[in-house]
Write a protein that holds these residues in place. Structure first.
Motif, mmCIF file in Angstrom:
data_model
loop_
_atom_site.group_PDB
_atom_site.id
_atom_site.type_symbol
_atom_site.label_atom_id
_atom_site.label_comp_id
_atom_site.label_asym_id
_atom_site.label_seq_id
_atom_site.Cartn_x
_atom_site.Cartn_y
_atom_site.Cartn_z
ATOM 1 N N ARG A 241 0.701 -1.173 0.020
ATOM 2 C CA ARG A 241 -0.217 -0.044 -0.005
ATOM 3 C C ARG A 241 0.832 1.193 -0.151
ATOM 4 O O ARG A 241 1.866 1.439 0.872
ATOM 5 C CB ARG A 241 -1.003 -0.042 1.400
ATOM 6 N N PHE A 242 0.544 2.070 -0.889
ATOM 7 C CA PHE A 242 1.267 3.543 -1.047
ATOM 8 C C PHE A 242 0.154 4.586 -0.446
ATOM 9 O O PHE A 242 -1.059 4.361 -0.690
ATOM 10 C CB PHE A 242 1.623 3.828 -2.453
ATOM 11 N N CYS A 244 -0.213 8.924 -0.149
ATOM 12 C CA CYS A 244 0.012 10.283 -0.302
ATOM 13 C C CYS A 244 0.364 11.082 0.745
ATOM 14 O O CYS A 244 -0.621 11.024 1.776
ATOM 15 C CB CYS A 244 -1.008 10.743 -1.375
ATOM 16 N N ALA A 249 -5.435 10.327 -0.032
ATOM 17 C CA ALA A 249 -5.328 9.216 -1.243
ATOM 18 C C ALA A 249 -4.448 7.769 -0.998
ATOM 19 O O ALA A 249 -3.521 7.963 -0.233
ATOM 20 C CB ALA A 249 -5.025 9.602 -2.720
ATOM 21 N N ARG A 250 -4.793 6.665 -0.927
ATOM 22 C CA ARG A 250 -4.238 5.592 -1.019
ATOM 23 C C ARG A 250 -4.231 4.593 -2.101
ATOM 24 O O ARG A 250 -4.991 4.462 -3.080
ATOM 25 C CB ARG A 250 -4.931 4.711 0.197
ATOM 26 N N TYR A 251 -2.939 3.952 -2.386
ATOM 27 C CA TYR A 251 -2.892 2.941 -3.501
ATOM 28 C C TYR A 251 -2.647 1.634 -3.068
ATOM 29 O O TYR A 251 -1.489 1.490 -2.362
ATOM 30 C CB TYR A 251 -2.071 3.362 -4.475
ATOM 31 N N ILE A 252 -3.311 0.729 -3.265
ATOM 32 C CA ILE A 252 -3.245 -0.641 -3.006
ATOM 33 C C ILE A 252 -2.802 -1.681 -4.074
ATOM 34 O O ILE A 252 -3.768 -1.695 -5.111
ATOM 35 C CB ILE A 252 -4.218 -1.365 -2.066
ATOM 36 N N GLY A 253 -1.756 -2.441 -4.177
ATOM 37 C CA GLY A 253 -1.467 -3.368 -5.240
ATOM 38 C C GLY A 253 -1.053 -4.579 -4.574
ATOM 39 O O GLY A 253 -0.819 -4.949 -3.680
ATOM 40 N N HIS A 266 7.334 1.872 -9.686
ATOM 41 C CA HIS A 266 6.506 2.757 -9.191
ATOM 42 C C HIS A 266 7.276 4.116 -9.231
ATOM 43 O O HIS A 266 6.738 5.158 -9.824
ATOM 44 C CB HIS A 266 5.889 2.826 -7.853
#
Length: 277
Positions: A241-242, A244, A249-253, A266
């Motif tokens: 998870r990233f 900001c 905002a969150r980014y899950i991969g 990334h």
């Protein structure tokens, strides 16, 4: 599951009830099963045996029987059973059977294990030798095999003296027709790690107060595997998870490659976006 063996045994008993109801089963003079190994003495013809074998394999599609015809000799579990003709009579003789892959390697005497664990293989072999009727030459052959196992594992024990004592105890127990009354006293057990001689002394002292000790080895195969250098988390695949820093905002991969490689991709993409601005 924990009940798998029990359920399987129940099912095999049920299957045996079905088998015993078949017409050809009457040609079986003896039938004994241990788990999934069956010993059968067949009095019918070979053709009838093949027909009976085919009927066994037709009972359940998921259960397949295999057949080994022994003739005058056959191995069953850890026994070799022989039929010998003597004075117009057939007599049965037994000897110990071991597979060709048997090495005799057990827990070495130098290992940090309780003495009872190291001697378990010897105790089991001697107990079997004392309880199975065998000819003197077969007894001598098995005695030599047990001596070889003891020598291979560094166990310094007078095997022949131990075997004589075991034979004597078994003989005396058979002379007493009235079994001793069962011991209904509930024993108190403690489970402790084995640390060598201090553990033996502690068990002896606890025995005076009515406590029995069951030791377990400190080092196991799982412990040996942990001696390898651990793989860093960044070199493993997984879910990440990233977040900001300037907004919620969150980014899950998820990646099947290493997290480090995916992170570098990334960052490269992020740098390209910044240069484009």
């Amino acid at each position: 599951g924990p009940l798998s063996a029990l359920v399987a045994d129940f099912y095999m008993s049920h299957l045996e009830d079905i088998i015993s109801a078949t017409p050809l089963f009457s040609s079986s003079a003896f039938w004994a099963r241990y788990v999934d190994d069956i010993l059968c003495i067949w009095t019918g013809s070979d053709a009838e045996l093949d027909q009976f074998f085919s009927s066994l394999n037709s009972l359940r599609p998921s259960i397949r029987f295999t057949l080994e015809k022994g003739g005058e000799s056959i191995s069953f579990l850890d026994l070799n059973i022989r039929l010998i003709s003597q004075s117009s009579n057939m007599i049965t003789k037994f000897s110990i059977f071991r597979k060709a892959t048997f090495t005799g390697v057990s827990i070495h005497s130098s290992s940090l294990h309780p003495t009872s664990h190291k001697l378990a293989t010897i105790h089991s072999a001697v107990n079997r030798l004392a309880r199975i009727p065998m000819d003197p030459e077969d007894v001598e052959k098995e005695t030599q095999a047990i001596e070889h196992i003891a020598s291979l594992n560094g166990i310094k024990l007078n095997i022949r003296k131990y075997i004589r004592r075991k034979f004597l105890r078994v003989h005396l127990s058979r002379q007493h027709h009235v079994p001793p009354p069962p011991d209904t006293t509930r024993k108190k057990w403690l489970r402790l790690p084995y640390l060598g001689r201090p553990s033996d002394l502690l068990a002896k002292e606890l025995r005076r107060f009515g406590y029995y000790v069951g030791f377990y080895p400190v080092l196991t195969l799982r412990g040996l595997s942990s001696l390898k250098d651990p793989t860093p988390s960044s070199m493993k695949p997984g879910v990440y998870r990233f977040a900001c820093t300037g907004c919620p905002a969150r980014y899950i991969g998820q990646t099947g490659r290493s997290l480090q490689k995916r992170f570098s991709e990334h960052l490269l993409h992020l740098n390209q976006l910044r240069k484009g601005k």
